[in-house]
Design a protein around this motif. Structure first.
Motif, PDB file in Angstrom:
ATOM      1  N   GLU B 146     -21.792   1.292  -3.172  1.00  0.00           N
ATOM      2  CA  GLU B 146     -20.799   2.263  -2.726  1.00  0.00           C
ATOM      3  C   GLU B 146     -19.977   2.724  -3.929  1.00  0.00           C
ATOM      4  N   ILE B 147     -19.686   4.019  -3.985  1.00  0.00           N
ATOM      5  CA  ILE B 147     -18.783   4.515  -5.036  1.00  0.00           C
ATOM      6  C   ILE B 147     -17.366   4.505  -4.474  1.00  0.00           C
ATOM      7  N   VAL B 148     -16.451   3.770  -5.107  1.00  0.00           N
ATOM      8  CA  VAL B 148     -15.086   3.708  -4.576  1.00  0.00           C
ATOM      9  C   VAL B 148     -14.142   4.663  -5.286  1.00  0.00           C
ATOM     10  N   ALA B 149     -14.482   5.050  -6.517  1.00  0.00           N
ATOM     11  CA  ALA B 149     -13.617   5.993  -7.227  1.00  0.00           C
ATOM     12  C   ALA B 149     -14.420   6.731  -8.281  1.00  0.00           C
ATOM     13  N   GLU B 150     -14.084   8.006  -8.458  1.00  0.00           N
ATOM     14  CA  GLU B 150     -14.741   8.801  -9.496  1.00  0.00           C
ATOM     15  C   GLU B 150     -13.686   9.457 -10.367  1.00  0.00           C
ATOM     16  N   PHE B 151     -13.885   9.376 -11.669  1.00  0.00           N
ATOM     17  CA  PHE B 151     -12.954  10.034 -12.585  1.00  0.00           C
ATOM     18  C   PHE B 151     -13.748  10.967 -13.488  1.00  0.00           C
ATOM     19  N   SER B 152     -13.111  12.067 -13.906  1.00  0.00           N
ATOM     20  CA  SER B 152     -13.817  12.954 -14.827  1.00  0.00           C
ATOM     21  C   SER B 152     -12.837  13.743 -15.673  1.00  0.00           C
ATOM     22  N   HIS B 153     -13.402  14.468 -16.617  1.00  0.00           N
ATOM     23  CA  HIS B 153     -12.628  15.339 -17.505  1.00  0.00           C
ATOM     24  C   HIS B 153     -11.544  14.620 -18.286  1.00  0.00           C
ATOM     25  N   LEU B 154     -11.928  13.573 -18.976  1.00  0.00           N
ATOM     26  CA  LEU B 154     -10.974  12.886 -19.847  1.00  0.00           C
ATOM     27  C   LEU B 154     -10.927  13.622 -21.187  1.00  0.00           C
ATOM     28  N   PRO B 155      -9.733  13.713 -21.794  1.00  0.00           N
ATOM     29  CA  PRO B 155      -9.627  14.439 -23.072  1.00  0.00           C
ATOM     30  C   PRO B 155     -10.219  13.630 -24.231  1.00  0.00           C
ATOM     31  N   ALA B 156     -10.596  14.326 -25.293  1.00  0.00           N
ATOM     32  CA  ALA B 156     -11.246  13.662 -26.429  1.00  0.00           C
ATOM     33  C   ALA B 156     -10.265  12.750 -27.164  1.00  0.00           C
ATOM     34  N   ASP B 157      -8.966  13.129 -27.171  1.00  0.00           N
ATOM     35  CA  ASP B 157      -7.986  12.267 -27.844  1.00  0.00           C
ATOM     36  C   ASP B 157      -7.243  11.441 -26.799  1.00  0.00           C
ATOM     37  N   LEU B 158      -8.053  10.747 -26.013  1.00  0.00           N
ATOM     38  CA  LEU B 158      -7.606   9.914 -24.907  1.00  0.00           C
ATOM     39  C   LEU B 158      -6.444   8.990 -25.280  1.00  0.00           C
ATOM     40  N   ASP B 159      -5.456   8.898 -24.394  1.00  0.00           N
ATOM     41  CA  ASP B 159      -4.353   7.978 -24.636  1.00  0.00           C
ATOM     42  C   ASP B 159      -4.051   7.176 -23.374  1.00  0.00           C
ATOM     43  N   SER B 160      -3.165   6.205 -23.539  1.00  0.00           N
ATOM     44  CA  SER B 160      -2.883   5.261 -22.465  1.00  0.00           C
ATOM     45  C   SER B 160      -2.570   5.907 -21.094  1.00  0.00           C
ATOM     46  N   PRO B 161      -1.718   6.963 -21.007  1.00  0.00           N
ATOM     47  CA  PRO B 161      -1.461   7.539 -19.684  1.00  0.00           C
ATOM     48  C   PRO B 161      -2.718   8.069 -18.991  1.00  0.00           C
ATOM     49  N   ASP B 162      -3.724   8.495 -19.783  1.00  0.00           N
ATOM     50  CA  ASP B 162      -4.946   9.035 -19.192  1.00  0.00           C
ATOM     51  C   ASP B 162      -5.747   7.974 -18.442  1.00  0.00           C
ATOM     52  N   VAL B 163      -5.624   6.714 -18.859  1.00  0.00           N
ATOM     53  CA  VAL B 163      -6.436   5.689 -18.202  1.00  0.00           C
ATOM     54  C   VAL B 163      -5.655   4.895 -17.164  1.00  0.00           C
ATOM     55  N   LYS B 164      -4.340   5.127 -17.056  1.00  0.00           N
ATOM     56  CA  LYS B 164      -3.510   4.372 -16.087  1.00  0.00           C
ATOM     57  C   LYS B 164      -4.112   4.372 -14.679  1.00  0.00           C
ATOM     58  N   PRO B 165      -4.515   5.556 -14.149  1.00  0.00           N
ATOM     59  CA  PRO B 165      -5.071   5.558 -12.785  1.00  0.00           C
ATOM     60  C   PRO B 165      -6.339   4.699 -12.674  1.00  0.00           C
ATOM     61  N   ILE B 166      -7.170   4.734 -13.708  1.00  0.00           N
ATOM     62  CA  ILE B 166      -8.414   3.949 -13.697  1.00  0.00           C
ATOM     63  C   ILE B 166      -8.073   2.466 -13.658  1.00  0.00           C
ATOM     64  N   VAL B 167      -7.116   2.079 -14.521  1.00  0.00           N
ATOM     65  CA  VAL B 167      -6.718   0.674 -14.596  1.00  0.00           C
ATOM     66  C   VAL B 167      -6.165   0.220 -13.250  1.00  0.00           C
ATOM     67  N   ARG B 168      -5.367   1.090 -12.613  1.00  0.00           N
ATOM     68  CA  ARG B 168      -4.765   0.699 -11.333  1.00  0.00           C
ATOM     69  C   ARG B 168      -5.847   0.451 -10.287  1.00  0.00           C
ATOM     70  N   VAL B 169      -6.859   1.322 -10.223  1.00  0.00           N
ATOM     71  CA  VAL B 169      -7.939   1.136  -9.256  1.00  0.00           C
ATOM     72  C   VAL B 169      -8.654  -0.189  -9.514  1.00  0.00           C
ATOM     73  N   LEU B 170      -8.936  -0.472 -10.783  1.00  0.00           N
ATOM     74  CA  LEU B 170      -9.639  -1.707 -11.133  1.00  0.00           C
ATOM     75  C   LEU B 170      -8.844  -2.936 -10.704  1.00  0.00           C
ATOM     76  N   PHE B 171      -7.551  -2.947 -11.023  1.00  0.00           N
ATOM     77  CA  PHE B 171      -6.714  -4.097 -10.676  1.00  0.00           C
ATOM     78  C   PHE B 171      -6.643  -4.260  -9.164  1.00  0.00           C
ATOM     79  N   ASP B 172      -6.492  -3.127  -8.450  1.00  0.00           N
ATOM     80  CA  ASP B 172      -6.430  -3.179  -6.990  1.00  0.00           C
ATOM     81  C   ASP B 172      -7.701  -3.787  -6.426  1.00  0.00           C
ATOM     82  N   GLU B 173      -8.833  -3.324  -6.942  1.00  0.00           N
ATOM     83  CA  GLU B 173     -10.123  -3.823  -6.470  1.00  0.00           C
ATOM     84  C   GLU B 173     -10.211  -5.331  -6.639  1.00  0.00           C
TER      85      GLU B 173
END
Lengths: 147, 319
Positions: B146-173
């Motif tokens: 099952e796919i529980v979350a999908e993320f896309s369109h991350l910027p090339a100069d990725l920074d910490s705020p860009d991954v916060k939502p991903i991290v939150r989903v992982l921790f919740d899981e």
């Protein structure tokens, strides 16, 4: 005997020295002055000003939470976010504060809320530091001078 | 034999394609640099955070229990975070990482809750899940994907705020228990020519195991353990310190894995586009030769026509 100090944030390394005489840390349980030979402490950081006293210079940073690892001859500051006091542009801070207040008025999401809180606290700290800024390179008066 | 006009048109088409591939190559090259610089900048923090963790572990009192350190047995369901690209035109980059992740999942034999980063990755996984649902021979666990979350369109100069939502989903899981372990599938960047798809365990964090592999050589394997046999004071307490260091360390690992993957993706695209430009150049050269031949042929036959005509006329005059 000097102390080795390293200041890093998640985004980058800010400062590193091997010749600090004293470090003043904004710990979550209160401000803490560290001299060489300090007992080992691990403490969380509050939002506040970190000062490194090195000879006649005081090097200031604003830190926004994190952890400090204090060992007898080494202090490692792991800040969630940090910036050098010299880098702070007051106009920019004021603009950010206004932006934050405006955002606050338009029911923000949880993520935005966190950022707003960050901006507001940053503005407050910056203003406080600005009010009593010690010019860099100023001589620190010792007790002998008073006499 | 095609006419010169047809060939000319094909040459123009090929040249246009070359322009596009050249432009894409240049963009990819600049993105590689951006993501590389960012990847290097957060290494000092990761290194020191790791040192703090290891020094804490060396304390006689041991490490207090932290939810993100909790090792569960048995492992029933796993989480898999797979990092692929948003777009194609990057050679085998997307298929390689997806194939690596799927091989791991088939081998591990557990139901998976997927978290995908990158549109292409999401599409490929979704197609695979549908295939497994329809398949009659697939093992039961392959039907519980099952796919529980999908993320896309991350910027090339990725920074910490860009991954916060991903991290939150992982921790919740992980913390609310649908998954007992979390893995991450990313592409390790070696250099512009070589990238390596990898799967590594992410949660629970096991920083104290002798051979714990951390992402992308984020940290040196043997940090200085100065505090062995000495005692730290904690302010306010050890758990507060862990609460600060552990999530930050995991977030950095995720950030680093995404940065490595982005570097890999852009390099793969750069190389693919360079190859495309080169083949286009070769093709346009071949077409040019063909064009010249066709042109020459046309001239020759025209001359032959004229000569033939002249010849015929002179024959006529003689008689």
């Amino acid at each position: 005997m000097p102390i080795e100090v390293q200041v890093v944030s998640r985004a980058r390394e800010l400062y590193s020295t091997e010749n600090a005489d004293m470090v003043i840390i904004p710990g979550s349980e209160g401000e803490m002055g560290v001299l060489p030979g300090h007992t080992p402490v691990l403490t969380t950081l509050a939002f506040g000003e970190l000062r490194i006293i090195e000879g006649e210079d005081i090097i200031g940073f604003v830190v926004y939470g994190g952890v400090v690892d204090v060992r007898p001859s080494k202090v490692v500051v792991l800040a969630d976010d940090a910036e050098s006091v010299a880098e702070i542009d007051l106009d920019e801070v004021e603009a950010a504060r206004q932006r934050a207040q405006q955002l606050m008025a338009e029911s923000p999401t949880e993520d935005q809320r966190w950022q707003i809180a960050q901006e507001l606290r940053r503005a407050e700290i910056a203003a406080r530091i600005q009010r009593r800024r010690i010019p860099s390179g100023a001589r620190i008066r010792s007790l002998d001078d008073e006499a | 034999m095609p006419t010169t006009r047809e060939i000319k048109r094909r040459i123009v088409t090929v040249k246009n394609i070359t322009q596009v591939t050249r432009a894409l190559e240049a963009v990819a090259a600049s993105n590689v640099r951006k993501s590389q610089n960012a990847a290097l900048a957060s290494r000092p923090y990761a290194q020191h955070a790791y040192e703090v963790l290891v020094n804490l572990a060396a304390q006689e009192r041991g490490v207090p229990q932290h939810p993100l350190l909790e090792v569960r047995d048995p492992v029933e369901t796993i989480g898999m975070m797979v990092i692929a690209g948003d777009r194609g035109l990057a050679g085998a980059y997307n298929t390689n990482i997806i194939r690596r992740a799927l091989r791991f999942v088939e081998h591990y034999g557990r139901p998976v809750r997927w978290i995908t980063v990158g549109r292409r990755g999401g599409d490929l996984i979704r197609r695979w899940i549908a295939q497994m649902q329809d398949s009659e021979t697939a093992e039961p666990f392959l039907k519980q994907q099952e796919i529980v979350a999908e993320f896309s369109h991350l910027p090339a100069d990725l920074d910490s705020p860009d991954v916060k939502p991903i991290v939150r989903v992982l921790f919740d899981e992980f913390m609310t228990v649908p998954v007992d372990e979390v893995f991450i599938a990313y592409t390790h960047f070696i250099n512009t020519m070589t990238q390596q798809p990898r799967v590594l365990p992410l949660l629970p964090l096991r920083p104290f195991e002798a051979k714990s592999r951390t992402i992308a050589e984020l940290v040196e394997p043997d940090p200085e353990v100065e505090m062995r046999g000495r005692t730290y004071q904690y302010e306010p307490d050890a758990l507060a310190i862990l609460n600060e260091v552990i999530p930050a360390f995991i977030e950095l690992q995720i950030l680093q894995a995404i940065r490595e993957s982005l570097s890999s993706e852009h390099s793969a695209r750069m190389v693919a586009m360079r190859n495309a430009s080169e083949s286009a150049d070769a093709l346009s050269e071949a077409l040019q030769v063909e064009f010249n031949k066709a042109r020459q042929l046309a001239i020759t036959s025209e001359i032959l026509d004229i000569i033939g005509g002249v010849e015929a006329l002179s024959q006529k005059n003689k008689t």
